[in-house]
Motif scaffolding. Structure first.
Motif, PDB file in Angstrom:
ATOM      1  N   ARG A 213       0.792  -1.440   0.119  1.00 28.77           N
ATOM      2  CA  ARG A 213      -0.067   0.045  -0.018  1.00 28.77           C
ATOM      3  C   ARG A 213       0.830   1.312  -0.180  1.00 28.77           C
ATOM      4  NH1 ARG A 213      -5.462   0.213   3.314  1.00 28.77           N
ATOM      5  NH2 ARG A 213      -5.590  -1.983   2.346  1.00 28.77           N
ATOM      6  N   GLY A 214       0.565   2.479  -0.694  1.00 26.63           N
ATOM      7  CA  GLY A 214       1.145   3.521  -0.891  1.00 26.63           C
ATOM      8  C   GLY A 214       2.577   3.737  -1.852  1.00 26.63           C
ATOM      9  N   TYR A 215       2.793   2.519  -2.425  1.00 23.96           N
ATOM     10  CA  TYR A 215       3.876   2.457  -3.569  1.00 23.96           C
ATOM     11  C   TYR A 215       3.457   3.174  -4.743  1.00 23.96           C
ATOM     12  CZ  TYR A 215       7.280   1.022   0.026  1.00 23.96           C
ATOM     13  OH  TYR A 215       8.191   0.611   0.987  1.00 23.96           O
ATOM     14  N   ALA A 216       2.140   3.454  -4.922  1.00 27.50           N
ATOM     15  CA  ALA A 216       1.874   3.872  -6.432  1.00 27.50           C
ATOM     16  C   ALA A 216       1.354   5.188  -6.180  1.00 27.50           C
ATOM     17  CB  ALA A 216       0.680   2.998  -7.173  1.00 27.50           C
ATOM     18  N   LYS A 217       2.171   6.234  -6.712  1.00 33.69           N
ATOM     19  CA  LYS A 217       1.951   7.518  -6.570  1.00 33.69           C
ATOM     20  C   LYS A 217       2.008   8.508  -7.733  1.00 33.69           C
ATOM     21  CE  LYS A 217       4.046   7.995  -1.770  1.00 33.69           C
ATOM     22  NZ  LYS A 217       5.529   8.004  -1.690  1.00 33.69           N
ATOM     23  N   ASP A 218       1.216   9.465  -7.893  1.00 32.22           N
ATOM     24  CA  ASP A 218       1.169  10.331  -8.831  1.00 32.22           C
ATOM     25  C   ASP A 218       1.143   9.553 -10.287  1.00 32.22           C
ATOM     26  OD1 ASP A 218       1.615  12.310  -7.139  1.00 32.22           O
ATOM     27  OD2 ASP A 218       3.718  12.041  -7.161  1.00 32.22           O
ATOM     28  N   GLY A 219       0.459   8.537 -10.446  1.00 30.06           N
ATOM     29  CA  GLY A 219       0.385   7.570 -11.472  1.00 30.06           C
ATOM     30  C   GLY A 219       1.546   6.918 -11.850  1.00 30.06           C
ATOM     31  N   VAL A 220       2.338   6.700 -10.869  1.00 30.04           N
ATOM     32  CA  VAL A 220       3.567   5.611 -11.044  1.00 30.04           C
ATOM     33  C   VAL A 220       3.544   4.853 -10.032  1.00 30.04           C
ATOM     34  CG1 VAL A 220       5.956   5.434 -11.367  1.00 30.04           C
ATOM     35  CG2 VAL A 220       4.794   7.592 -12.370  1.00 30.04           C
ATOM     36  N   ASP A 221       3.563   3.426 -10.342  1.00 29.41           N
ATOM     37  CA  ASP A 221       3.768   2.434  -9.518  1.00 29.41           C
ATOM     38  C   ASP A 221       4.998   1.764  -9.415  1.00 29.41           C
ATOM     39  OD1 ASP A 221       3.593   0.195  -7.704  1.00 29.41           O
ATOM     40  OD2 ASP A 221       1.896  -0.792  -8.876  1.00 29.41           O
ATOM     41  N   ILE A 222       5.914   2.183  -8.459  1.00 29.68           N
ATOM     42  CA  ILE A 222       7.374   1.965  -8.199  1.00 29.68           C
ATOM     43  C   ILE A 222       7.599   0.405  -8.279  1.00 29.68           C
ATOM     44  CG2 ILE A 222       7.622   2.185  -5.591  1.00 29.68           C
ATOM     45  CD1 ILE A 222       9.725   3.753  -8.574  1.00 29.68           C
ATOM     46  N   GLN A 223       6.580  -0.345  -7.712  1.00 28.23           N
ATOM     47  CA  GLN A 223       6.852  -1.690  -7.580  1.00 28.23           C
ATOM     48  C   GLN A 223       6.451  -2.384  -8.809  1.00 28.23           C
ATOM     49  OE1 GLN A 223       4.254  -2.604  -4.257  1.00 28.23           O
ATOM     50  NE2 GLN A 223       6.376  -3.255  -3.144  1.00 28.23           N
ATOM     51  N   LYS A 224       5.938  -1.736  -9.823  1.00 27.28           N
ATOM     52  CA  LYS A 224       6.074  -2.082 -11.342  1.00 27.28           C
ATOM     53  C   LYS A 224       7.374  -2.035 -11.928  1.00 27.28           C
ATOM     54  CE  LYS A 224       1.316  -2.573 -12.907  1.00 27.28           C
ATOM     55  NZ  LYS A 224       0.409  -2.148 -11.946  1.00 27.28           N
ATOM     56  N   VAL A 225       8.011  -0.932 -11.385  1.00 21.28           N
ATOM     57  CA  VAL A 225       9.513  -1.001 -11.827  1.00 21.28           C
ATOM     58  C   VAL A 225      10.221  -1.989 -11.510  1.00 21.28           C
ATOM     59  CG1 VAL A 225      11.560   0.637 -11.866  1.00 21.28           C
ATOM     60  CG2 VAL A 225       9.381   1.853 -12.049  1.00 21.28           C
ATOM     61  N   ASP A 226      10.041  -2.368 -10.104  1.00 21.29           N
ATOM     62  CA  ASP A 226      10.760  -3.614  -9.377  1.00 21.29           C
ATOM     63  C   ASP A 226      10.571  -4.930 -10.536  1.00 21.29           C
ATOM     64  OD1 ASP A 226      11.687  -1.959  -7.268  1.00 21.29           O
ATOM     65  OD2 ASP A 226      10.120  -2.682  -6.123  1.00 21.29           O
ATOM     66  N   LEU A 227       9.125  -5.044 -10.863  1.00 21.84           N
ATOM     67  CA  LEU A 227       8.732  -6.083 -11.650  1.00 21.84           C
ATOM     68  C   LEU A 227       9.854  -6.052 -13.088  1.00 21.84           C
ATOM     69  CD1 LEU A 227       7.056  -8.493 -11.366  1.00 21.84           C
ATOM     70  CD2 LEU A 227       6.896  -6.920  -9.524  1.00 21.84           C
ATOM     71  N   GLY A 228       9.923  -4.775 -13.630  1.00 15.78           N
ATOM     72  CA  GLY A 228      10.812  -4.849 -14.720  1.00 15.78           C
ATOM     73  C   GLY A 228      12.086  -5.230 -14.385  1.00 15.78           C
ATOM     74  N   ILE A 229      12.528  -4.883 -13.365  1.00 17.63           N
ATOM     75  CA  ILE A 229      14.278  -5.110 -12.992  1.00 17.63           C
ATOM     76  C   ILE A 229      14.153  -6.765 -12.672  1.00 17.63           C
ATOM     77  CG2 ILE A 229      15.843  -5.271 -11.133  1.00 17.63           C
ATOM     78  CD1 ILE A 229      14.525  -2.398 -10.347  1.00 17.63           C
ATOM     79  N   ALA A 230      13.073  -7.335 -12.169  1.00 18.69           N
ATOM     80  CA  ALA A 230      13.180  -8.765 -12.091  1.00 18.69           C
ATOM     81  C   ALA A 230      13.191  -9.470 -13.315  1.00 18.69           C
ATOM     82  CB  ALA A 230      11.979  -9.364 -11.330  1.00 18.69           C
ATOM     83  N   LEU A 231      12.309  -8.839 -14.223  1.00 19.81           N
ATOM     84  CA  LEU A 231      12.252  -9.599 -15.766  1.00 19.81           C
ATOM     85  C   LEU A 231      13.632  -9.656 -16.309  1.00 19.81           C
ATOM     86  CD1 LEU A 231       8.641  -8.464 -16.486  1.00 19.81           C
ATOM     87  CD2 LEU A 231       9.412 -10.784 -16.314  1.00 19.81           C
ATOM     88  N   CYS A 232      14.281  -8.353 -16.277  1.00 19.22           N
ATOM     89  CA  CYS A 232      15.594  -8.002 -16.841  1.00 19.22           C
ATOM     90  C   CYS A 232      16.526  -9.306 -16.236  1.00 19.22           C
ATOM     91  CB  CYS A 232      15.910  -6.895 -16.546  1.00 19.22           C
ATOM     92  SG  CYS A 232      17.800  -6.649 -16.962  1.00 19.22           S
ATOM     93  N   HIS A 233      16.471  -9.510 -14.854  1.00 21.76           N
ATOM     94  CA  HIS A 233      17.294 -10.422 -14.305  1.00 21.76           C
ATOM     95  C   HIS A 233      16.869 -11.877 -14.867  1.00 21.76           C
ATOM     96  CE1 HIS A 233      19.283  -8.211 -10.649  1.00 21.76           C
ATOM     97  NE2 HIS A 233      19.081  -7.393 -11.751  1.00 21.76           N
ATOM     98  N   PHE A 234      15.735 -12.162 -14.815  1.00 20.98           N
ATOM     99  CA  PHE A 234      15.233 -13.553 -15.150  1.00 20.98           C
ATOM    100  C   PHE A 234      15.814 -13.870 -16.559  1.00 20.98           C
ATOM    101  CE2 PHE A 234      12.369 -16.594 -17.077  1.00 20.98           C
ATOM    102  CZ  PHE A 234      12.419 -17.460 -16.009  1.00 20.98           C
ATOM    103  N   GLU A 235      15.534 -12.978 -17.519  1.00 22.31           N
ATOM    104  CA  GLU A 235      15.932 -13.156 -18.996  1.00 22.31           C
ATOM    105  C   GLU A 235      17.288 -13.288 -19.043  1.00 22.31           C
ATOM    106  OE1 GLU A 235      14.437 -10.059 -21.843  1.00 22.31           O
ATOM    107  OE2 GLU A 235      13.780 -11.746 -23.036  1.00 22.31           O
TER     108      GLU A 235
END
Ligand SMILES: Cc1cc2nc3c(=O)[nH]c(=O)nc-3n(C[C@H](O)[C@H](O)[C@H](O)COP(=O)(O)O)c2cc1C
Length: 270
Positions: A213-235
Motif C-alpha cells: 500500500r502507498g507505493y503507487a503515487k502520482d500515476g507511477v507504481d514503483i513496484q511495477k518498476v521492480d517487476l521490470g528489474i526482475a524480468l531483466c534479471h530473469f531473462e
C-alpha cells in the motif's frame, strides 16, 4: 552484455570517491546503453548529468559527481519498461566497474526533472549516481542497509510457486528455472520489499506484483518498476543457462492472492 556474474556482483552504493568517471568511460557506457533492448515497446531515454552543473543531488548520496537519469512516455507498461531498461544500464555500469544505486524517493526530484526537461506526458521513476565506490560506507548508508535488511531476501518458496499460489516451489523442484529465479531474488527493489512473485506452469513462468500500500503515487507504481528489474534479471539468466524464450503479456487466469496483480509471462520456446 551483462551476465549472471554481473547480477551477483551488483550492490547498491551510496558513498562515492570524489573522482568522476572519465569522458572515455562515460562515452563507452553511453554507447553500451544504445544497444539496450525493449520488449515492452516503450522507449526509455537516458541522460547523463553532471551533479554540479545540473544542480542535482540526493540527501543519501555522498561524493557522487555524475548521475544517470532516464525518462519514458506516460503509457501502459511504462514502469516495467523503465525497470527493465534502467536495470540493464545498472548492470552495464557494474560490468565496467562503476557503482550505482536506484533512487526513486530520496532525490531532489524537481531538480532532476528540470535537468532532463521532463514533459507533462513523461515519467522519470528513478535515477542513479554513477561513480566509484568509496572504501567505506557512510554511517547513514550502513544504517539504511540495516533498516531495510538489504543483504537479505525472502525465502525462495515464499516468492515462487508451482502451478498455483497454493504450492510453494522449492529450489530442488525448480529445475531449469532455478538459476533465473535465483537471479530474480537477487534483484534490487524499492525499500527491499521484493514484490516479485512467480508461478511456474507448463513451460511458462508467470510473473505477478504483490503490492505494498502507498507505493503507487502520482500515476507511477514503483513496484511495477521492480517487476521490470526482475524480468531483466530473469531473462539474462535464462538466456545464459541455455533456455530460449520470450516475454509476453497473456494472463493465464491463475487465481492470485489479494493485492497480487498479473504482470507478464516468460514463455519457453522449443
Ligand atoms: C525502484 C527502486 C527504488 C529505490 N529507491 C531508493 C531510494 O529512493 N533511496 C535509496 O537510498 N535506495 C533506493 N533503492 C535501493 C534499495 O533500497 C535497495 O535496492 C535494496 O535495499 C536492496 O539492496 P541492494 O540493492 O544493495 O541489493 C531503490 C531501489 C529500487 C529498485
Amino acid at each position: 552484455m551483462p551476465t549472471i556474474a554481473t547480477i551477483e556482483k551488483r550492490v547498491s552504493v551510496r558513498t562515492y570517491r570524489p573522482e568522476a568517471p572519465s569522458k572515455d568511460v562515460l562515452n563507452e557506457f553511453m554507447s553500451r546503453l544504445s544497444a539496450i533492448n525493449d520488449p515492452f515497446d516503450v522507449p526509455v531515454t537516458f541522460h547523463l548529468l553532471d551533479a554540479e552543473a545540473s544542480h542535482v543531488s540526493s540527501p543519501v548520496i555522498v561524493g557522487a559527481t555524475t548521475y544517470l537519469a532516464a525518462k519514458a512516455p506516460r503509457r501502459l507498461g511504462m514502469e516495467e519498461a523503465f525497470g527493465y531498461a534502467f536495470e540493464q544500464a545498472v548492470l552495464e555500469a557494474t560490468d565496467m566497474g562503476l557503482s550505482t544505486v536506484w533512487l526513486a524517493a530520496t532525490i531532489d526530484r524537481p531538480a532532476f526533472e528540470h535537468a532532463i526537461d521532463l514533459g507533462p506526458n513523461e515519467v522519470m521513476p528513478a535515477v542513479s549516481p554513477l561513480g566509484y565506490a568509496a572504501d567505506k560506507r557512510s554511517l547513514r548508508e550502513i544504517a539504511m542497509r540495516r533498516g531495510m535488511k538489504s543483504d537479505e531476501r525472502l525465502p525462495f518458496g515464499s516468492l515462487f510457486f508451482a502451478g498455483d499460489f497454493d504450492h510453494p516451489l522449492s529450489e530442488n523442484e525448480a529445475g531449469i528455472w532455478k538459476t533465473p529465479l535465483e537471479m530474480v531474488r537477487k534483484a534490487p527493489s524499492a525499500t527491499n520489499k521484493q514484490p516479485w512473485r512467480a508461478v511456474v506452469q507448463d513451460g511458462c513462468v508467470h510473473f505477478f506484483e504483490q503490492k505494498t500500500r502507498g507505493y503507487a503515487k502520482d500515476g507511477v507504481d514503483i513496484q511495477k518498476v521492480d517487476l521490470g528489474i526482475a524480468l531483466c534479471h530473469f531473462e539474462i539468466a535464462a538466456t545464459e543457462t541455455g533456455c530460449t524464450g520470450s516475454l509476453i503479456r497473456e494472463d493465464a487466469g491463475i487465481t492470485a492472492p489479494e493485492g497480487c496483480e498479473y504482470i507478464a509471462t516468460w514463455k519457453r520456446q522449443g
